[in-house]
Scaffold this motif. Structure first.
Motif, short mmCIF file in Angstrom:
data_model
loop_
_atom_site.label_atom_id
_atom_site.label_comp_id
_atom_site.label_asym_id
_atom_site.label_seq_id
_atom_site.Cartn_x
_atom_site.Cartn_y
_atom_site.Cartn_z
N ILE A 290 11.77 -37.98 -54.91
CA ILE A 290 10.86 -37.96 -55.99
C ILE A 290 11.83 -37.98 -57.24
O ILE A 290 11.46 -38.27 -58.41
CB ILE A 290 10.26 -36.54 -56.06
CG1 ILE A 290 9.38 -36.15 -57.22
CG2 ILE A 290 11.50 -35.44 -56.01
CD1 ILE A 290 8.82 -34.68 -57.47
N ILE B 47 4.75 -29.89 -53.25
CA ILE B 47 6.30 -30.37 -52.81
C ILE B 47 6.76 -29.92 -51.65
O ILE B 47 6.68 -28.53 -51.45
CB ILE B 47 7.22 -29.80 -54.07
CG1 ILE B 47 6.79 -30.42 -55.27
CG2 ILE B 47 8.71 -30.31 -53.66
CD1 ILE B 47 7.15 -31.90 -55.54
N GLN C 127 12.85 -30.64 -49.05
CA GLN C 127 13.65 -31.63 -49.77
C GLN C 127 15.17 -31.41 -49.37
O GLN C 127 15.52 -30.31 -49.16
CB GLN C 127 13.68 -31.47 -51.35
CG GLN C 127 12.42 -31.52 -52.02
CD GLN C 127 11.65 -33.01 -51.85
OE1 GLN C 127 12.30 -34.07 -52.07
NE2 GLN C 127 10.63 -33.05 -51.27
N CYS D 123 12.86 -31.41 -58.54
CA CYS D 123 11.74 -30.73 -58.20
C CYS D 123 11.85 -29.32 -59.16
O CYS D 123 10.77 -28.88 -59.49
CB CYS D 123 11.73 -30.10 -56.80
SG CYS D 123 11.24 -31.54 -55.62
#
Length: 258
Positions: free
Chosen positions: A184, A200, A203, A212
């Motif tokens: 992202i 989301i 990550q 984020c």
């Protein structure tokens, strides 16, 4: 790109008719360029090639006539066999009504070729909606899902200004977008700012977590949890929601991610 597309189209059964295909495709593209009048060009489709082959005049019983009939038979068969799922690597179809359109990356090795096709497809969808009666609030007419969006919407990308303009106009036209990405942090911040619903999942990289945190307005503790989310759990935020615009943690049942 035009040479690659023509070569791909003229493989196999169309190999002997390749020179006819090249002539017709060049004529169709030149006509599309003139019609665009300096704007984005809408590519000719297999349907356009079929009609051009059907209307082409050749001397009866000549080799050109045999090649034309053979090519017309093959192209007509391809259109009939593909049904309502179209392969844009062989030409963009002009009819996107109550059906699905699949953009195939087969034969489009350079990322520039894929960007070219996607950009023109989106241009066609929005231009088509501009000619249709609009309602208030606009009803969803077309939903465009782009996977690996980070390769098309990255910062300082060649077509990034074009996507920004599309996002600003799309809602009023009843066109929705779903961007699926893995990194992202590579997506242009202006594109992220135009996204209203965010899901989301876990990550790993620090850059992705930082991005984020900004777009979801997460606390430091929530940001640290991004690296520990199991499969099927995500932070969700509906930006602009009248009663709950804040990010929240959710478990999505029966999600299988690879």
């Amino acid at each position: 790109w035009l040479t690659e597309t023509t070569d791909l189209l003229a493989r196999g059964e169309l190999m002997h008719s390749k020179y006819l295909i090249q002539i017709l495709v060049n004529d169709l593209v030149n006509t599309a360029v003139k019609f665009a009048a300096g704007g984005p060009v809408i590519l000719p489709a297999l349907l356009c090639l079929r009609d051009a082959l059907a209307s082409m005049k050749c001397k009866p019983w000549s080799p050109d006539e045999r090649y034309r009939l053979a090519a017309l038979n093959v192209v007509t068969g391809r259109i009939a066999s593909t049904g309502k799922v179209f392969d844009c690597s062989a030409g963009m179809e002009p009819l996107l009504t109550n059906t699905r359109a699949r953009i195939s990356t087969e034969g489009l090795a350079p990322i520039e070729s894929l960007q070219f096709v996607v950009t023109h497809l989106l241009h066609y969808v929005c231009r088509r909606r501009e000619t249709a009666p609009l309602t208030e609030p606009p009803a969803l007419h077309t939903l465009v899902l782009i996977e690996e969006a980070q390769t098309l919407l990255q910062k300082n990308g060649e077509n990034i200004a074009y996507y920004q303009e599309l996002l600003l106009r799309a809602r009023a036209l009843g066109v929705g977008f779903v961007f699926v990405c893995q990194d992202i942090s590579r997506i242009d911040p202006i594109i992220l700012a135009a996204c209203s619903n965010l899901f989301i999942f876990g990550q790993a990289s620090a850059d992705d977590k930082q991005t984020c945190q900004k777009v979801l307005d997460l606390s430091p503790r929530e940001t640290s949890l991004l690296g520990e989310l199991p499969v099927g759990e995500a932070f969700i935020r509906f930006i602009g929601h009248p009663s709950f615009p804040w990010a929240f943690h959710a478990r999505i049942p029966d999600v299988r991610l690879t």
